[in-house]
Design an enzyme around this catalytic site. Structure first.
Site, PDB file in Angstrom:
ATOM      1  N   ALA A 148      76.118   2.378   6.996  1.00 41.00           N
ATOM      2  CA  ALA A 148      76.401   3.620   7.716  1.00 41.00           C
ATOM      3  C   ALA A 148      77.402   4.404   6.889  1.00 41.00           C
ATOM      4  O   ALA A 148      78.087   3.843   6.018  1.00 41.00           O
ATOM      5  CB  ALA A 148      76.991   3.287   9.079  1.00 41.00           C
TER       6      ALA A 148
ATOM      7  N   GLY B  95      74.332  -1.158   7.733  1.00 42.08           N
ATOM      8  CA  GLY B  95      73.213  -0.382   8.275  1.00 42.08           C
ATOM      9  C   GLY B  95      72.033  -0.335   7.321  1.00 42.08           C
ATOM     10  O   GLY B  95      70.885  -0.203   7.750  1.00 42.08           O
TER      11      GLY B  95
ATOM     12  N   GLU C 173      70.205  -3.407   7.893  1.00 39.47           N
ATOM     13  CA  GLU C 173      69.634  -3.321   9.240  1.00 39.47           C
ATOM     14  C   GLU C 173      68.386  -2.433   9.247  1.00 39.47           C
ATOM     15  O   GLU C 173      67.428  -2.703   9.968  1.00 39.47           O
ATOM     16  CB  GLU C 173      70.700  -2.797  10.215  1.00 39.47           C
TER      17      GLU C 173
ATOM     18  N   GLU D 156      80.187  -5.522   7.641  1.00 35.57           N
ATOM     19  CA  GLU D 156      80.938  -4.715   8.615  1.00 35.57           C
ATOM     20  C   GLU D 156      82.264  -5.357   9.005  1.00 35.57           C
ATOM     21  O   GLU D 156      83.247  -4.665   9.286  1.00 35.57           O
ATOM     22  CB  GLU D 156      80.096  -4.483   9.873  1.00 35.57           C
TER      23      GLU D 156
HETATM   24  N1  3HC Z   1      80.241   5.223   3.690  1.00 40.94           N
HETATM   25  C1  3HC Z   1      80.861   6.251   3.086  1.00 40.94           C
HETATM   26  N2  3HC Z   1      81.263   6.222   1.804  1.00 40.94           N
HETATM   27  C2  3HC Z   1      81.024   5.100   1.111  1.00 40.94           C
HETATM   28  C3  3HC Z   1      80.380   3.984   1.667  1.00 40.94           C
HETATM   29  C4  3HC Z   1      79.977   4.077   3.031  1.00 40.94           C
HETATM   30  N3  3HC Z   1      79.333   3.087   3.630  1.00 40.94           N
HETATM   31  N4  3HC Z   1      80.289   3.027   0.732  1.00 40.94           N
HETATM   32  C5  3HC Z   1      80.847   3.530  -0.375  1.00 40.94           C
HETATM   33  N5  3HC Z   1      81.296   4.769  -0.162  1.00 40.94           N
HETATM   34  C6  3HC Z   1      81.923   5.667  -1.136  1.00 40.94           C
HETATM   35  C7  3HC Z   1      83.271   5.161  -1.598  1.00 40.94           C
HETATM   36  O1  3HC Z   1      84.306   5.596  -0.737  1.00 40.94           O
HETATM   37  C8  3HC Z   1      83.377   5.765  -2.983  1.00 40.94           C
HETATM   38  O2  3HC Z   1      83.753   7.095  -2.809  1.00 40.94           O
HETATM   39  P1  3HC Z   1      84.668   7.821  -3.916  1.00 40.94           P
HETATM   40  O3  3HC Z   1      83.896   7.758  -5.184  1.00 40.94           O
HETATM   41  O4  3HC Z   1      84.860   9.173  -3.353  1.00 40.94           O
HETATM   42  O5  3HC Z   1      85.941   7.013  -3.959  1.00 40.94           O
HETATM   43  C9  3HC Z   1      81.931   5.768  -3.480  1.00 40.94           C
HETATM   44  O6  3HC Z   1      81.129   5.642  -2.301  1.00 40.94           O
HETATM   45  C10 3HC Z   1      81.588   4.627  -4.412  1.00 40.94           C
HETATM   46  O7  3HC Z   1      81.991   3.408  -3.799  1.00 40.94           O
HETATM   47  P2  3HC Z   1      82.696   2.250  -4.641  1.00 40.94           P
HETATM   48  O8  3HC Z   1      83.766   2.815  -5.480  1.00 40.94           O
HETATM   49  O9  3HC Z   1      83.029   1.181  -3.683  1.00 40.94           O
HETATM   50  O10 3HC Z   1      81.484   1.826  -5.603  1.00 40.94           O
HETATM   51  P3  3HC Z   1      81.080   0.384  -6.100  1.00 40.94           P
HETATM   52  O11 3HC Z   1      79.910   0.576  -6.977  1.00 40.94           O
HETATM   53  O12 3HC Z   1      82.262  -0.346  -6.604  1.00 40.94           O
HETATM   54  O13 3HC Z   1      80.602  -0.422  -4.786  1.00 40.94           O
HETATM   55  C11 3HC Z   1      79.422  -0.767  -2.718  1.00 40.94           C
HETATM   56  C12 3HC Z   1      79.467  -0.027  -4.079  1.00 40.94           C
HETATM   57  C13 3HC Z   1      79.243  -2.280  -2.948  1.00 40.94           C
HETATM   58  C14 3HC Z   1      78.260  -0.229  -1.962  1.00 40.94           C
HETATM   59  C15 3HC Z   1      80.753  -0.532  -1.981  1.00 40.94           C
HETATM   60  O14 3HC Z   1      81.009   0.859  -1.957  1.00 40.94           O
HETATM   61  C16 3HC Z   1      80.776  -0.997  -0.558  1.00 40.94           C
HETATM   62  O15 3HC Z   1      80.992  -2.171  -0.320  1.00 40.94           O
HETATM   63  N6  3HC Z   1      80.585  -0.094   0.398  1.00 40.94           N
HETATM   64  C17 3HC Z   1      80.729  -0.363   1.806  1.00 40.94           C
HETATM   65  C18 3HC Z   1      79.601  -1.142   2.357  1.00 40.94           C
HETATM   66  C19 3HC Z   1      79.779  -1.328   3.848  1.00 40.94           C
HETATM   67  O16 3HC Z   1      80.829  -1.672   4.326  1.00 40.94           O
HETATM   68  N7  3HC Z   1      78.711  -1.093   4.580  1.00 40.94           N
HETATM   69  C20 3HC Z   1      78.747  -1.213   6.006  1.00 40.94           C
HETATM   70  C21 3HC Z   1      79.153   0.099   6.612  1.00 40.94           C
HETATM   71  S1  3HC Z   1      79.349   0.017   8.353  1.00 40.94           S
HETATM   72  C22 3HC Z   1      77.807  -0.012   8.968  1.00 40.94           C
HETATM   73  O17 3HC Z   1      76.864  -0.035   8.221  1.00 40.94           O
HETATM   74  C23 3HC Z   1      77.688  -0.012  10.445  1.00 40.94           C
HETATM   75  C24 3HC Z   1      76.307  -0.306  10.893  1.00 40.94           C
HETATM   76  O18 3HC Z   1      76.196  -1.652  11.201  1.00 40.94           O
HETATM   77  C25 3HC Z   1      75.923   0.477  12.110  1.00 40.94           C
END
Ligand code: 3HC
Length: 696
Positions: A66, A105, A108, A128
């Site tokens: 998400a 997400g 998912e 998450e």
């Molecule tokens: N939402 C918004 N922005 C995100 C994001 C997300 N899910 N994931 C990454 N970003 C942004 C980062 O803030 C960063 O922004 P910036 O360049 O402005 O600082 C940019 O994307 C690049 O991210 P990274 O620097 O972390 O890049 P990497 O290549 O090192 O890593 C990644 C990539 C492994 C995808 C890592 O970004 C990550 O772990 N992201 C989060 C994944 C996550 O937590 N997903 C679950 C979200 S909650 C959800 O899905 C709820 C659902 O169940 C309903």
């Protein structure tokens, strides 16, 4: 090819529709992406010539979750649930084609497709929990239906990213397609599904694995017990477990209701807000105003360390772990041998625990050389001085290094307190001098304070940040001031802990309050662990402080079996009647009337002055942003991540509340509690630290 919207295209490869998302940087499920998915699926389903639908992403990754930045804002665009229903109920096979990471997400969504293919380098996970949440789009109900309950519990509570091969073995992925050929591989797979008339597999209908765990609460009881320490204080792991329990005990739609309700509770709560703040803070900490990403850096291929003590040795290990050769210089052969043997022992212990092979141990120790001559550091690209904290000694070393080390190299000091401008001033190249403040044990602790002195050059700062990343640290750039950011704030907490003891609180009361707040241990337990005699000089000790008396009695902490606490043979701490008497005698002698101090007061008195000091640090420009201070305290001092760091915590409880208390204490106890001007201003403007713009 038809553009569905700015981030989604629909094309056809024969009778296979290919829906392509392209929403950099990570294809997060923003409103535009959800809209694109909804409309793309609608059109593909409506097109009679389409037999199957492949969902693939451009850029470095499949959907990474998400859009975290949308949480807490008013909902916009298509609902993710509707999108998932459209996929799952599609009359044509839907296939997710995964590269990079399918996370949260993203996974998912993939689980709502009938099939999943991935390239070998892909990884899948439900992370998450790391932002204080649970998979809120059916992940907790679908995952255990594929991988079973035990594996699902592990995945949702650890957030691990599982490699494609393991996903295939678990059934999370149906086929691995060649690297670099994802689109073609997925289309070929889709053709096979159509040709073989494979069923439209809905994960929701596959109940065998959850039924196998039904009526076995012991699975969950054991999991909770085994992980109690790790989960302490966090809400999200427990909520994730409850969702998996619901998957086992309830029909799918009922389980989804539980998941939704618990997700809603978490996403609106303080813990997830704090952990989301930390997610973004960990990324912004690398961004340095005035130093663009393309700043020319200095290649670091050889490192020199001065001092083979605990710090020097730990620092050396970081570089050896990253494959960078290190030379450690000591004055005496004996001290050098001791230092090198401690390093070897550390590596061997890691190998014993199965986390390194003996081959790795040899390789890494092979990268670390010892020397008795500073001259051997002449060709180093980076030298780090890690001797004891004495300005004259450090100046002497820097003077010598200046004459020895090649021009263009970085001359760093690991000082935790001394003025780096003064150290730099003895060299003819102050622009090359910087602080690299590692935390003990330096090979384990994630934090690095990078301390910019007055004349440090941009290239030296940029290289230091880059090298920090390379050795796996999280670095915060700070300015020169007593204690820099971390220890300067710590000094506030230490002072208050000591004062509270003189007002009537016992060390174990103070420790308990801070432990319950979420720190791994309180300040007194910490002192006992470190040794009360650090910096204590026997000959000069005349019982002037409680510490003096304890040390004089040979109660020097855990190592002597007693300190503030008494310890049994397993190092379990017990409140000590001896310490209690010493404290009471001191208090009586000083004429203070001991009083009952509430837990609330202990918490406020130890934490609010830290927040106030953080504000002063910001005001003086010694930290770039409030969130950098949070990063320092979370990674260097055990501040609980679910409270977001001291500055975020201040925002959470309300800066007006902090200010009011600081004013009250200033009136009662003096200017040590003087509120920061920034704190006053933010309260007057009704703002939070998070609202501060860069440079404000
Ligand atoms: N939402 C918004 N922005 C995100 C994001 C997300 N899910 N994931 C990454 N970003 C942004 C980062 O803030 C960063 O922004 P910036 O360049 O402005 O600082 C940019 O994307 C690049 O991210 P990274 O620097 O972390 O890049 P990497 O290549 O090192 O890593 C990644 C990539 C492994 C995808 C890592 O970004 C990550 O772990 N992201 C989060 C994944 C996550 O937590 N997903 C679950 C979200 S909650 C959800 O899905 C709820 C659902 O169940 C309903």
């Amino acid at each position: 090819m038809t553009a569905i919207n700015d981030v989604t295209d629909l094309s056809k490869d024969g009778d296979i529709a290919v829906l392509t998302l392209n929403s950099p940087p990570v294809n997060a499920l923003s409103a535009a992406v959800r809209d694109g998915l909804a409309e793309g699926f609608r059109q593909a389903i409506a097109d009679d010539s389409v037999k199957a639908i492949v969902l693939v992403c451009e850029g470095k990754t499949f959907i990474a979750g998400a859009d975290i930045s949308e949480f807490g804002k008013a909902p916009r665009g298509a609902s993710l649930f509707d999108v998932q229903n459209a996929m799952e109920n599609s009359p044509k096979p839907a296939i997710a084609a995964i590269h990079g990471t399918a996370l949260g997400g993203g996974l998912e969504v993939a689980l709502s497709c009938h099939y999943r293919v991935a390239v070998p380098s892909a990884r899948c996970g439900l992370p998450e929990v790391n932002i204080g949440l649970l998979p809120g789009a059916g992940g907790t109900q679908r995952l255990p239906r594929i991988v079973g309950v035990e594996k699902a519990l592990e995945m949702v509570t650890s957030g691990q990213h599982v490699p494609a091969k393991a996903c295939l073995e678990m059934g999370l992925v149906d086929e691995i397609v060649p690297e670099g050929k994802l689109r073609d591989g997925a289309v070929a797979f889709a053709r096979k599904v159509v040709a073989e008339k494979r069923p439209l597999k809905k994960v929701r209908d596959s109940n065998e694995k959850v039924e196998a765990a039904r009526g076995k609460p012991e699975i969950f009881a054991k999991f909770r017990k085994d992980n109690a320490r790790k989960f302490r204080g966090f809400l999200a792991p427990e909520y994730n477990i409850r969702c998996i329990e619901a998957a086992v005990e309830k029909p799918f739609d009922e389980g989804i209701k539980v998941e939704r309700e618990l997700f809603r509770e978490l996403v609106t709560g303080n813990q997830s807000a704090a952990q989301r703040h930390v997610f973004f803070a960990e990324r912004s900490v690398w961004k340095i105003p005035g130093i663009p990403d393309d700043t020319q850096t200095i290649p670091v291929n050889k490192v020199g360390i001065i001092g083979a003590g605990t710090m020097g040795g730990g620092i050396a290990m970081n570089f050896a772990n990253a494959g960078i050769p290190v030379t450690i210089v000591e004055m005496q052969q004996e001290a050098l041998d001791r230092g090198l043997s401690v390093i070897r022992k550390n590596y061997e212990n890691t190998a014993k625990r199965g986390r390194l092979t003996m081959d790795d141990v040899e390789k890494r120790t092979g990268l670390i050389k010892g020397s008795l001559k500073l001259e051997d550091l002449a060709d180093c690209d980076l030298t780090i001085e890690a001797v004891y904290e004495n300005m004259d000694v450090k100046k002497d070393i820097f003077r010598k290094l200046d004459g020895i080390v090649k021009q263009g190299a970085i001359l760093a000091t690991n000082t935790s307190a001394l003025n780096i401008d003064q150290i730099a001033s003895v060299t003819k190249r102050p622009e090359a001098v910087i602080g690299l403040h590692f935390f003990s044990p330096a090979n384990v602790m994630r934090l690095l304070e990078v301390v910019r002195a007055d004349k440090t050059s941009n290239a030296v700062i940029a290289t230091s940040m880059q090298i920090a990343k390379k050795i796996g640290k999280i670095a915060a750039l700070v300015g020169v001031c007593p204690g820099f950011v971390g220890n300067r704030i710590l000094a506030q907490r230490q002072r208050e802990a000591q004062k509270l003891m003189f007002e009537g609180a016992m060390p174990w009361d103070i420790d308990r309050v801070l432990y319950d707040f979420g720190f791994p241990m309180g300040p007194f337990a910490m002192s006992d662990l470190a040794g009360l005699d650090i910096g204590w000089i026997k000959e000069k000790s005349h019982g002037a402080t409680i510490r003096d008396v304890l040390c004089e009695m040979d109660r020097r902490g855990q190592k002597t079996g007693a300190g503030y606490y008494d310890y049994d043979e397993n190092r379990n701490a017990k409140p000590s009647p001896v310490t209690e008497k010493i404290i009471k005698d001191f208090v009586t002698k000083s004429g203070v009337n001991p009083r009952q101090i509430s837990d609330e007061e202990i918490l406020e008195r130890t934490i609010y002055p830290m927040i106030n000091e953080g504000a002063k640090i910001l005001e003086e420009g010694k930290a770039i942003r409030a969130s950098d201070i949070d990063i320092v305290w979370i990674n260097g001092y055990g501040w609980p991540v679910y409270r977001g760091g001291p500055m975020f915590y201040g925002d959470t409880i309300g800066l007006d509340k902090v200010l009011a208390k600081m004013k009250l204490w200033q009136a009662q106890m003096g200017d040590a509690y003087k509120p920061s001007a920034l704190l006053e201003r933010l309260v007057a403007e009704g703002k939070r630290f998070q609202d501060l713009k860069q440079g404000e």
